[in-house]
Design an enzyme around this catalytic site. Sequence first.
Site, PDB file in Angstrom:
ATOM      1  N   THR A   1      43.487 122.035  55.555  1.00  0.00           N
ATOM      2  CA  THR A   1      42.058 121.976  55.255  1.00  0.00           C
ATOM      3  C   THR A   1      41.877 121.681  53.772  1.00  0.00           C
ATOM      4  OG1 THR A   1      41.616 123.571  57.004  1.00  0.00           O
ATOM      5  CG2 THR A   1      39.860 123.172  55.411  1.00  0.00           C
TER       6      THR A   1
ATOM      7  N   LYS B   1      41.434 113.063  67.894  1.00  0.00           N
ATOM      8  CA  LYS B   1      42.687 113.549  67.312  1.00  0.00           C
ATOM      9  C   LYS B   1      43.703 113.908  68.396  1.00  0.00           C
ATOM     10  CE  LYS B   1      41.711 113.177  62.945  1.00  0.00           C
ATOM     11  NZ  LYS B   1      42.336 112.078  62.151  1.00  0.00           N
TER      12      LYS B   1
ATOM     13  N   ASN C   1      45.204 106.813  58.579  1.00  0.00           N
ATOM     14  CA  ASN C   1      44.415 107.934  58.078  1.00  0.00           C
ATOM     15  C   ASN C   1      42.916 107.742  58.275  1.00  0.00           C
ATOM     16  OD1 ASN C   1      43.708 110.275  56.189  1.00  0.00           O
ATOM     17  ND2 ASN C   1      42.871 108.522  55.063  1.00  0.00           N
TER      18      ASN C   1
ATOM     19  N   SER D   1      45.025 116.367  63.522  1.00  0.00           N
ATOM     20  CA  SER D   1      44.288 117.565  63.117  1.00  0.00           C
ATOM     21  C   SER D   1      44.608 118.670  64.105  1.00  0.00           C
ATOM     22  CB  SER D   1      42.776 117.306  63.119  1.00  0.00           C
ATOM     23  OG  SER D   1      42.050 118.512  62.967  1.00  0.00           O
TER      24      SER D   1
ATOM     25  N   THR E   1      37.038 117.490  51.124  1.00  0.00           N
ATOM     26  CA  THR E   1      36.852 116.049  50.973  1.00  0.00           C
ATOM     27  C   THR E   1      35.376 115.715  51.145  1.00  0.00           C
ATOM     28  OG1 THR E   1      37.149 115.633  53.341  1.00  0.00           O
ATOM     29  CG2 THR E   1      39.137 115.633  51.959  1.00  0.00           C
TER      30      THR E   1
ATOM     31  N   TYR F   1      35.425 114.330  67.458  1.00  0.00           N
ATOM     32  CA  TYR F   1      36.566 114.442  66.537  1.00  0.00           C
ATOM     33  C   TYR F   1      37.789 114.993  67.254  1.00  0.00           C
ATOM     34  CZ  TYR F   1      39.072 115.624  62.216  1.00  0.00           C
ATOM     35  OH  TYR F   1      39.994 115.710  61.205  1.00  0.00           O
TER      36      TYR F   1
ATOM     37  N   ASP G   1      38.457  96.672  57.914  1.00  0.00           N
ATOM     38  CA  ASP G   1      37.752  97.430  58.937  1.00  0.00           C
ATOM     39  C   ASP G   1      38.753  97.639  60.070  1.00  0.00           C
ATOM     40  OD1 ASP G   1      36.296  98.389  61.066  1.00  0.00           O
ATOM     41  OD2 ASP G   1      34.713  96.870  60.960  1.00  0.00           O
ATOM     42  N   VAL G   2      39.241  98.868  60.216  1.00  0.00           N
ATOM     43  CA  VAL G   2      40.336  99.112  61.156  1.00  0.00           C
ATOM     44  C   VAL G   2      39.925  98.926  62.606  1.00  0.00           C
ATOM     45  CG1 VAL G   2      41.542 100.675  59.585  1.00  0.00           C
ATOM     46  CG2 VAL G   2      39.909 101.610  61.251  1.00  0.00           C
TER      47      VAL G   2
END
Length: 257
Positions: A190, A162, A92, A145, A193, A158, A65-66
């Site tokens: 892109t 980033k 990542n 991103s 995922t 988000y 768990d980062v």
Amino acid sequence: MTARRLQGEVAFITGGGRGLGQAIAEALADAGAAVAVAARSEREIAKVAADLRARGGRAMAVTCDVTDSASVDAAFACAEQQLGPISILVNNAGVQGPIGPIGHIDVADWWSAQSVHLLGALLCTTRALPGMEAANHGRIINIASQAGTFVAPNASAYAVAKASLIRLTEHLDAEQAGRAIRAFAIQPGTILTEMSSQTLASPNARAHAAPLVALLESITPQDSAAARKKLQSLAVDLASGRFDALSGRYLDIDWDL
């Protein structure tokens, strides 16, 4: 077969159980690096590591768990014990975060997104750096991103995460000047995922982030596969030192470096 350009290197990849992390793990392993695939999803990372070993690579799965320092410490210790000192770190792990206007989204969810993207990268970098500094060798690749380079209304969780990750990369590079440790923030393209599928299925995304939905709907499987190959190629190039002169920079997979 990919040339073994990373023979002798040991990579630690967060969010490695699927998507971008899995693609990068495959590329680094094929290039000769030993790979620790890290994430909370034990079953997913176990499968990725097994697949890498089946391809002839040296790989292990390690739950992590980062956002938890104790979990990060334990994961790195396990990887180092089995594979050796970490010389390549790929930050990542990430989440989309809540979509909607500030003031109308859940603050805790917004902050949680910052924790995964930014605190996670900071904790993993902090854990990896002492070994890299002792060896005077290491490369850190932060998955950023394009959203971190412009204002993205209703996608602030988000985009802000980033943008912060790009700045963190710049500071890390500046502080490591004089050492053989390099840091990069990359735009991975892109790629279709699980995260993109969740975004397309989200009523909030369709209500508040129409341009993002339109972009994702325009991506074909062929486009996604091509971007995936470019990402894998850039990851190996950065990990091998080919573009060390660009350390500290934000780099796009579509740029001619």
